[in-house]
Design an enzyme around this catalytic site. Structure first.
Site, mmCIF file in Angstrom:
data_model
loop_
_atom_site.group_PDB
_atom_site.id
_atom_site.type_symbol
_atom_site.label_atom_id
_atom_site.label_comp_id
_atom_site.label_asym_id
_atom_site.label_seq_id
_atom_site.Cartn_x
_atom_site.Cartn_y
_atom_site.Cartn_z
ATOM 1 N N HIS A 46 -7.783 9.473 -1.603
ATOM 2 C CA HIS A 46 -7.151 9.400 -0.286
ATOM 3 C C HIS A 46 -7.910 10.160 0.791
ATOM 4 O O HIS A 46 -7.893 9.779 1.971
ATOM 5 C CB HIS A 46 -5.727 9.966 -0.396
ATOM 6 C CG HIS A 46 -4.793 9.468 0.665
ATOM 7 N ND1 HIS A 46 -3.425 9.539 0.542
ATOM 8 C CD2 HIS A 46 -5.011 8.884 1.876
ATOM 9 C CE1 HIS A 46 -2.855 9.029 1.635
ATOM 10 N NE2 HIS A 46 -3.800 8.628 2.441
ATOM 11 N N ASP A 57 0.838 -1.200 0.000
ATOM 12 C CA ASP A 57 0.000 0.000 0.000
ATOM 13 C C ASP A 57 0.874 1.253 0.000
ATOM 14 O O ASP A 57 1.704 1.444 0.891
ATOM 15 C CB ASP A 57 -0.909 -0.009 1.240
ATOM 16 C CG ASP A 57 -1.804 1.214 1.320
ATOM 17 O OD1 ASP A 57 -2.953 1.125 0.852
ATOM 18 O OD2 ASP A 57 -1.355 2.247 1.848
ATOM 19 N N TYR A 95 2.882 9.841 -0.110
ATOM 20 C CA TYR A 95 3.992 9.168 0.567
ATOM 21 C C TYR A 95 5.320 9.423 -0.150
ATOM 22 O O TYR A 95 6.386 9.186 0.426
ATOM 23 C CB TYR A 95 3.771 7.652 0.634
ATOM 24 C CG TYR A 95 2.544 7.200 1.389
ATOM 25 C CD1 TYR A 95 1.759 8.099 2.127
ATOM 26 C CD2 TYR A 95 2.162 5.860 1.368
ATOM 27 C CE1 TYR A 95 0.628 7.659 2.796
ATOM 28 C CE2 TYR A 95 1.037 5.421 2.052
ATOM 29 C CZ TYR A 95 0.265 6.320 2.755
ATOM 30 O OH TYR A 95 -0.846 5.877 3.414
ATOM 31 N N LYS A 105 -2.992 5.878 -3.992
ATOM 32 C CA LYS A 105 -4.071 6.810 -3.671
ATOM 33 C C LYS A 105 -3.853 8.173 -4.303
ATOM 34 O O LYS A 105 -2.715 8.651 -4.394
ATOM 35 C CB LYS A 105 -4.195 6.979 -2.145
ATOM 36 C CG LYS A 105 -4.244 5.673 -1.385
ATOM 37 C CD LYS A 105 -4.296 5.895 0.113
ATOM 38 C CE LYS A 105 -3.930 4.631 0.842
ATOM 39 N NZ LYS A 105 -2.479 4.390 0.897
#
Length: 273
Positions: A99, A33, A38, A67
């Site tokens: 997200h 994930d 990120y 996301k």
């Protein structure tokens, strides 16, 4: 979608991502994930391309989730989603989520938020039809956001990913997911580390001869809820995978669920219109 996946939040260097993915594949993880925010999609894609052959696996053997960032909500959604596909370089994304229900730069009460969400979802539906996104879903949506989406979507969300642990049992949200046939998936199963020192969790773990983290993760998967524990430590990644060779008793499950107090350790989206 596997019940167990590796969360990659805060894995910020290529070396950390590579080490974590290597350890996870060796321990049996087949789900990973990530997210645009990120800033490690490219690192994850590179690590998987290098490591899958090492572990005797192919692209089709793993399940990749990413996301859409809140800065790309609305008219920028196509650009954001295509960027995720480009960064990962894996051909397609197994599951792609919105997200956050809000839009970066807009106030929570801004009436443009619903329209932006709807535009983002229409974009995801288009990419799903093209086969670039095998499944689409949402993250951090409230029951109200879910009902709004279900009333307007052409393709219903496959997954809702939210914070879930014994102090936040999300009963209403799980009921909404059950009503609409949406898979409810957990993140932050350890309550940002706060729950591993909870006296009840520690006592259950001691009696089971397991770690508190294993007990917290097992509590979720025993209810059919997929989990995404994150770690950069290879030993902890391996330990977190030991969820399927023990069972919590009904009494222990009830004791853990009784900790529910609505405690959230992550950002709350309840005020976003």
């Amino acid at each position: 979608m596997p019940l167990l996946g590796l969360g990659t939040y805060k894995l910020l260097s290529p070396e950390d991502v590579y080490r974590a993915v290597d350890a996870a594949l060796a321990a049996g993880y087949r789900s990973f994930d990530t997210a645009a925010v990120y800033q490690n999609e490219a690192d994850l894609g590179r690590a998987l391309k290098e490591l899958l052959p090492k572990h005797g696996l192919t692209r089709e053997d793993v399940f990749i989730t990413s996301k859409l960032g809140s800065e790309d909500q609305g008219e920028r959604a196509m650009k954001g989603a295509l960027n995720s596909l480009s960064q990962l370089e894996l051909g397609y994304i197994d599951l792609y989520l919105i997200h956050w229900p809000g839009t970066q730069g807009l106030a929570v009460a801004d009436q443009r938020n619903p329209g932006n969400r709807a535009q983002s979802w229409a974009t995801l539906e288009e990419l799903h039809a093209q086969g670039k996104l095998k499944a689409i879903g949402v993250s951090n949506y409230t029951p109200a956001h879910m009902r709004e989406l279900m009333q307007s979507c052409k393709i219903p969300p496959a997954v809702l990913q939210v914070e879930f642990h014994p102090r936040l049992c999300q009963t209403k949200l799980r009921s909404v997911c059950e009503e609409y046939g949406v898979c409810f998936q957990a993140y932050s199963s350890l309550g940002k580390g706060k729950l591993v020192t909870d006296p009840v969790v520690m006592e259950v773990a001691k009696n089971c001869e397991r770690t508190p983290a294993q007990v917290l993760l097992r509590w979720a998967v025993q209810q059919g809820v997929p989990v995404l524990p994150k770690s950069s430590n290879p030993d902890r990644i391996k330990d977190n995978a030991r969820l399927f060779d023990f069972t919590l008793s009904d009494t222990d499950m009830d004791r853990l669920s009784a900790l529910d107090c609505g405690q959230k350790y992550c950002r709350d989206s309840k005020d976003i219109v």
